[in-house]
Design a protein around this motif. Structure first.
Motif, mmCIF file in Angstrom:
data_model
loop_
_atom_site.group_PDB
_atom_site.id
_atom_site.type_symbol
_atom_site.label_atom_id
_atom_site.label_comp_id
_atom_site.label_asym_id
_atom_site.label_seq_id
_atom_site.Cartn_x
_atom_site.Cartn_y
_atom_site.Cartn_z
ATOM 1 N N LEU A 5 -5.721 5.571 1.907
ATOM 2 C CA LEU A 5 -7.032 4.980 2.179
ATOM 3 C C LEU A 5 -7.274 3.749 1.316
ATOM 4 O O LEU A 5 -7.822 2.743 1.795
ATOM 5 N N ASN A 6 -6.859 3.810 0.065
ATOM 6 C CA ASN A 6 -7.035 2.659 -0.828
ATOM 7 C C ASN A 6 -6.288 1.435 -0.320
ATOM 8 O O ASN A 6 -6.782 0.299 -0.406
ATOM 9 N N ILE A 7 -5.091 1.658 0.221
ATOM 10 C CA ILE A 7 -4.296 0.553 0.763
ATOM 11 C C ILE A 7 -5.044 -0.129 1.910
ATOM 12 O O ILE A 7 -5.133 -1.362 1.974
ATOM 13 N N GLU A 8 -5.599 0.690 2.819
ATOM 14 C CA GLU A 8 -6.310 0.135 3.977
ATOM 15 C C GLU A 8 -7.591 -0.578 3.575
ATOM 16 O O GLU A 8 -7.907 -1.653 4.102
ATOM 17 N N LEU A 9 -8.332 0.007 2.665
ATOM 18 C CA LEU A 9 -9.595 -0.608 2.250
ATOM 19 C C LEU A 9 -9.363 -1.930 1.521
ATOM 20 O O LEU A 9 -10.152 -2.873 1.664
ATOM 21 N N GLN A 10 -8.279 -2.011 0.769
ATOM 22 C CA GLN A 10 -7.944 -3.271 0.092
ATOM 23 C C GLN A 10 -7.605 -4.355 1.111
ATOM 24 O O GLN A 10 -8.001 -5.517 0.964
ATOM 25 N N LYS A 11 -6.878 -3.968 2.153
ATOM 26 C CA LYS A 11 -6.537 -4.929 3.216
ATOM 27 C C LYS A 11 -7.810 -5.459 3.878
ATOM 28 O O LYS A 11 -7.942 -6.664 4.123
ATOM 29 N N TYR A 87 0.607 -6.563 12.824
ATOM 30 C CA TYR A 87 1.710 -7.225 13.525
ATOM 31 C C TYR A 87 1.709 -8.725 13.243
ATOM 32 O O TYR A 87 2.758 -9.337 13.052
ATOM 33 N N THR A 88 0.497 -9.311 13.235
ATOM 34 C CA THR A 88 0.392 -10.759 13.046
ATOM 35 C C THR A 88 0.929 -11.204 11.685
ATOM 36 O O THR A 88 1.656 -12.200 11.576
ATOM 37 N N TYR A 89 0.565 -10.462 10.631
ATOM 38 C CA TYR A 89 0.947 -10.849 9.267
ATOM 39 C C TYR A 89 2.159 -10.092 8.737
ATOM 40 O O TYR A 89 2.561 -10.285 7.587
ATOM 41 N N GLY A 90 2.724 -9.214 9.565
ATOM 42 C CA GLY A 90 3.929 -8.501 9.169
ATOM 43 C C GLY A 90 3.730 -7.431 8.111
ATOM 44 O O GLY A 90 4.704 -6.955 7.511
ATOM 45 N N THR A 91 2.492 -7.033 7.868
ATOM 46 C CA THR A 91 2.226 -6.030 6.825
ATOM 47 C C THR A 91 2.703 -4.640 7.242
ATOM 48 O O THR A 91 3.027 -3.806 6.392
ATOM 49 N N LEU A 92 2.741 -4.389 8.556
ATOM 50 C CA LEU A 92 3.245 -3.103 9.034
ATOM 51 C C LEU A 92 4.695 -2.914 8.621
ATOM 52 O O LEU A 92 5.070 -1.884 8.043
ATOM 53 N N LYS A 93 5.506 -3.911 8.899
ATOM 54 C CA LYS A 93 6.929 -3.828 8.546
ATOM 55 C C LYS A 93 7.112 -3.727 7.032
ATOM 56 O O LYS A 93 7.949 -2.963 6.542
ATOM 57 N N GLN A 94 6.270 -4.461 6.298
ATOM 58 C CA GLN A 94 6.374 -4.441 4.840
ATOM 59 C C GLN A 94 6.003 -3.067 4.285
ATOM 60 O O GLN A 94 6.650 -2.565 3.355
ATOM 61 N N ASN A 95 4.958 -2.457 4.862
ATOM 62 C CA ASN A 95 4.570 -1.115 4.424
ATOM 63 C C ASN A 95 5.694 -0.114 4.645
ATOM 64 O O ASN A 95 5.939 0.762 3.802
ATOM 65 N N ASP A 98 8.407 -0.616 2.150
ATOM 66 C CA ASP A 98 7.990 -0.137 0.830
ATOM 67 C C ASP A 98 7.976 1.386 0.719
ATOM 68 O O ASP A 98 7.661 1.933 -0.345
ATOM 69 N N GLY A 99 8.292 2.074 1.810
ATOM 70 C CA GLY A 99 8.419 3.525 1.738
ATOM 71 C C GLY A 99 7.380 4.328 2.493
ATOM 72 O O GLY A 99 7.450 5.563 2.530
ATOM 73 N N MET A 100 6.407 3.654 3.109
ATOM 74 C CA MET A 100 5.410 4.384 3.885
ATOM 75 C C MET A 100 6.011 4.800 5.225
ATOM 76 O O MET A 100 6.619 3.986 5.921
ATOM 77 N N SER A 101 5.857 6.071 5.579
ATOM 78 C CA SER A 101 6.376 6.536 6.859
ATOM 79 C C SER A 101 5.421 6.114 7.977
ATOM 80 O O SER A 101 4.260 5.774 7.728
ATOM 81 N N ILE A 106 -0.200 5.787 10.435
ATOM 82 C CA ILE A 106 -1.247 6.182 11.378
ATOM 83 C C ILE A 106 -2.332 6.977 10.662
ATOM 84 O O ILE A 106 -3.525 6.824 10.945
ATOM 85 N N GLN A 107 -1.928 7.823 9.714
ATOM 86 C CA GLN A 107 -2.906 8.585 8.939
ATOM 87 C C GLN A 107 -3.849 7.656 8.182
ATOM 88 O O GLN A 107 -5.055 7.906 8.113
ATOM 89 N N SER A 108 -3.298 6.585 7.622
ATOM 90 C CA SER A 108 -4.123 5.644 6.864
ATOM 91 C C SER A 108 -5.138 4.961 7.771
ATOM 92 O O SER A 108 -6.297 4.740 7.373
#
Length: 280
Positions: A5-11, A87-95, A98-101, A106-108
């Protein structure tokens, strides 16, 4: 879950557009309180809305949640763009690198949906309490909390709708097209209703029994319109119908909750399935 949740709220908070939309949404919600000071003049007679009982307990729970629901599209824009920006900023692939499944991803997103729904629900709850105790003619605890079920219906309604928006963002990937997809779905359900009602089944009761299972219709039916419940409206209806007033159920049936919960789970599951099978 806290980490996700912290990751999403920071984004979201680092995104200027999302920040503006969130602030605008809650500012607009607070404008419901301005209805207390609105004056109308009809046939030379002045009257103030707050004096007509719209903020009376327990009616206020129904009225405020219904009005607040019309503003949900502000947060819907955030939910759709939240997914599209990945998708636009590539953060999905980066996450994922970095080890996020994919399941955690989807949970986040779903946790963020829950936070939006809960935040809006709590805001409406406390604002309704303040307005109710300020203007209601009835302040006994048994009356104040007698229709509190509208608050839970409001929370589920937002959660289900935002889950649908999350699914749209995942499916379409581009925010503008995803928003268009949401509105297109509204149109499709409306056209299906018209076809069933006037060309195929031609029976209003059977048609309504069928369309209540449609995704957006099932979400919409969680909070029914409150206008016909208003005393002034009933007086006009009573006058026009020669004293005959049609009784209407304004609450939420258990199966309406069940249908909305099913669609919520379905949209989250399908979002996960799409992400799992998509080549990033």
């Amino acid at each position: 879950m806290k980490r996700l949740l912290n990751i999403e709220l920071q984004k979201l908070w680092q995104n200027t557009s999302s920040k503006v939309l969130i602030i605008t949404y809650f500012v607009l919600l607070s404008f419901i309180a301005l209805l207390a000071s609105v004056n109308f003049k009809i046939i030379g007679i002045d009257f103030r809305l707050a004096d007509q009982g719209i903020f009376n307990f327990p009616y206020i729970w129904h009225f405020n949640t219904y009005i607040a629901d019309t503003l949900k599209f502000f947060l819907a824009l955030i939910v759709v763009s939240m997914m599209s920006n990945e998708y636009t900023y590539g953060t999905l692939k980066q996450n994922l690198i970095d080890g996020m499944s994919k399941k955690e991803f989807i949970q986040s997103k779903f946790l963020t949906v829950l936070v939006f729904a809960l935040g809006s629900t709590l805001f409406i709850f406390f604002m309704s309490l303040i307005l109710g105790y300020s203007f209601s003619s009835y302040t006994e605890a048994s009356i104040v909390f007698s229709d509190l079920g509208y608050i839970s219906s409001y929370f589920l309604k937002l959660t289900a709708f935002f889950s649908f928006c999350l699914f749209a963002g995942m499916l379409v990937k581009r925010s503008a097209f995803a928003i268009g997809f949401v509105f297109l779905w509204y149109i499709v359900e409306g056209l299906l209703f018209l076809l069933l009602r006037w060309m195929i089944i031609k029976d209003s009761v059977i048609t309504n029994n069928i369309v209540q299972f449609f995704p957006l219709q099932s979400i919409s039916s969680l909070i029914k319109e409150p206008v016909s419940r208003f005393q002034a409206y009933k007086a006009i209806e009573n006058l026009n119908n020669g004293g005959i007033v049609t009784e209407k159920f304004y609450g939420t049936h258990w199966y309406e909750f069940a249908i909305a919960i099913f669609w919520t789970a379905f949209f989250i599951f399908m979002s996960y399935r799409i992400l799992k099978k998509r080549d990033l």
